[in-house]
Motif scaffolding. Structure first.
Motif, short mmCIF file in Angstrom:
data_model
loop_
_atom_site.label_atom_id
_atom_site.label_comp_id
_atom_site.label_asym_id
_atom_site.label_seq_id
_atom_site.Cartn_x
_atom_site.Cartn_y
_atom_site.Cartn_z
N UNK A 1 29.21 49.55 40.82
CA UNK A 1 27.94 48.79 40.76
C UNK A 1 27.49 48.25 42.05
N UNK A 2 26.11 47.73 42.04
CA UNK A 2 25.65 47.05 43.01
C UNK A 2 25.86 45.60 42.65
N UNK A 3 26.18 45.02 43.61
CA UNK A 3 26.38 43.47 43.19
C UNK A 3 25.58 42.34 44.18
N UNK A 4 24.64 41.55 43.39
CA UNK A 4 23.66 40.48 44.13
C UNK A 4 24.54 39.30 43.92
N UNK B 1 35.96 31.47 40.85
CA UNK B 1 35.56 32.22 39.89
C UNK B 1 34.90 33.41 40.42
N UNK B 2 33.69 32.99 40.87
CA UNK B 2 32.69 33.99 41.32
C UNK B 2 33.22 35.06 42.28
N UNK B 3 34.13 34.50 43.27
CA UNK B 3 34.85 35.38 44.23
C UNK B 3 35.84 36.31 43.74
N UNK B 4 36.54 35.75 42.76
CA UNK B 4 37.44 36.75 41.87
C UNK B 4 36.62 37.79 41.28
N UNK B 5 35.85 37.45 40.57
CA UNK B 5 34.68 38.59 39.92
C UNK B 5 34.24 39.64 40.83
N UNK B 6 33.81 39.03 41.78
CA UNK B 6 33.54 40.16 43.02
C UNK B 6 34.62 41.15 43.25
N UNK B 7 36.13 40.62 43.35
CA UNK B 7 36.90 41.45 43.62
C UNK B 7 37.43 42.62 42.33
N UNK B 8 37.16 41.79 41.34
CA UNK B 8 37.36 42.72 40.00
C UNK B 8 36.27 43.76 40.01
N UNK B 9 34.98 43.54 40.44
CA UNK B 9 34.08 44.53 40.35
C UNK B 9 34.20 45.75 41.26
N UNK B 10 34.98 45.33 42.51
CA UNK B 10 35.02 46.38 43.36
C UNK B 10 35.35 47.93 43.18
N UNK B 11 36.32 48.10 41.95
CA UNK B 11 36.41 49.45 41.86
C UNK B 11 35.54 50.29 41.00
N UNK B 12 34.38 49.58 40.53
CA UNK B 12 33.42 50.08 39.66
C UNK B 12 32.30 50.58 40.44
N UNK C 1 28.90 36.34 55.59
CA UNK C 1 29.81 36.15 54.79
C UNK C 1 29.91 37.12 53.41
N UNK C 2 28.61 36.94 52.93
CA UNK C 2 28.30 37.92 51.70
C UNK C 2 28.50 39.35 51.90
N UNK C 3 28.05 39.60 53.42
CA UNK C 3 28.35 41.31 53.66
C UNK C 3 29.89 41.40 53.63
N UNK C 4 30.64 40.33 54.20
CA UNK C 4 32.21 40.99 54.16
C UNK C 4 32.76 40.89 52.98
N UNK C 5 32.16 40.20 51.91
CA UNK C 5 32.56 40.26 50.44
C UNK C 5 32.04 41.55 49.63
N UNK C 6 31.04 42.35 50.40
CA UNK C 6 30.56 43.37 50.01
C UNK C 6 29.43 43.13 48.92
N UNK C 7 28.84 42.18 49.00
CA UNK C 7 27.57 41.79 47.98
C UNK C 7 26.34 41.57 49.03
N UNK C 8 25.16 41.59 48.24
CA UNK C 8 24.05 41.29 48.82
C UNK C 8 23.36 39.83 48.67
#
Length: 328
Positions: free
Chosen positions: A172-175, A159-170, A185-192
């Protein structure tokens, strides 16, 4: 599976496909496997695969002894912890679940909650209904909006990874806080990747997606809640036990924090709970997961896996016992 589930899970097209994949009687749904009805006992003795869903009884050693040919369990829902026992793993039974399919609506609910929290939709709607008159909404909305908001996600499972995907077009800064992930791996997902306390202190919205484990009980406690900025929102679609509800209630009653809660502890709050009436709380009855026609997505995934089994192909989404100690 539990009573009434099969009729909701399967449309006619699913029953047609099921009949093409396996010798089965779709009208025979077992709710009890210990001292079962004669028809269920006869089917269990011949069964090679069990197709399960919510409310499935535990597959204990006693049950497995009555199912000598059983080789696989296809679970048309999320977690298998309620019915897959050590006896199943000892027997070498292959297990798969539709957790990936069930993760999608939870992530969609979460996205909606995050976007509405940033726009302050709930308090604006309540204020609008109370005023029923012209008002300077632009001035009252100073500080609202979703541009460059910081969103904190706790847990990067399905679920968390899917939320990350859904947030990408916006914008947001995602922690992210997840003890099983590294910074690369977090950097590959685009999060901190950050610690839990830092995440709570820096985020306008904190959304909980960790599994229910002894180690995660009350992981969002008084210290984490106190660290959240004034006006921040806590979103919980995981399990109520992950949040210290007494500490949360203090923050909510004071009006300092907001919350979107699809799960609580207990699951049905007592009738006198302030959660039902607080203007800064959106309380829903555990509806983030699959419901209505979303159940058919889980049925589709389950039948896809059954088709793989029938073809002698490994499951695409197997449940592995070693992963269960840190997953839902």
């Amino acid at each position: 599976m539990g009573p009434g589930i099969a009729d909701r899970l399967f449309a006619e097209r699913h029953l047609v496909r099921l009949a093409s994949l396996a010798r089965t009687d779709p009208r025979l749904v077992a709710h009890e496997l210990v001292s079962p009805a004669p028809a269920v006992a006869a089917a269990l003795a011949e069964a090679e695969v069990l197709l399960t869903c919510w409310g499935a009884p535990a597959l204990t050693a006693e049950v497995l002894a009555a199912a000598p040919r059983l080789r696989a369990v296809v679970h048309a829902a999320g977690s298998v912890k309620h019915h897959i026992t050590d006896a199943c793993w000892d027997r070498g039974i292959a297990v798969t679940s539709a957790a990936a399919a069930n993760a999608l609506p939870v992530a969609e609910y979460t996205l909606a909650a995050i976007l509405f929290a940033g726009k302050r939709v709930l308090p604006a709607a309540q204020r609008y209904a109370g005023l029923r008159a012209p008002h300077d909404w632009l001035r009252e909305s100073d500080g609202a909006g979703n541009y460059h908001r910081t969103i904190g996600l706790v847990g990067a499972g399905r679920i968390g990874r899917r939320v990350i995907e859904l947030l990408r077009p916006f914008d947001f800064r995602v922690l992210l806080h997840d003890p099983y992930m590294d910074a690369v791996e977090a950097a590959e997902l685009g999060v901190e990747l950050v610690g839990l306390d830092a995440l709570c202190a820096r985020s306008s919205v904190v959304s909980v997606h960790a599994p229910q484990l002894p180690a995660t009980e009350h992981m969002i406690g008084a210290r984490q809640l106190a660290a959240m900025p004034d006006g921040a929102t806590l979103v919980n679609t995981a399990r109520g036990s992950l949040v210290d509800e007494s500490a949360l209630l203090g923050e909510l009653v004071s009006g300092r924090l907001h919350a979107v809660l699809d799960v609580t502890e207990p699951e049905l709050p007592p009738r006198e709970s302030p959660l039902y009436d607080l203007p800064n709380v959106l309380l829903t009855p555990h509806i983030a997961g699959s419901l209505g026609n979303e159940l058919h997505r889980m049925a589709d995934q389950a039948l896809d896996e059954l088709e793989r089994y029938a073809a002698g192909v490994p499951f695409a989404d197997p449940v592995l016992p070693a992963a269960l100690h840190h997953s839902a």
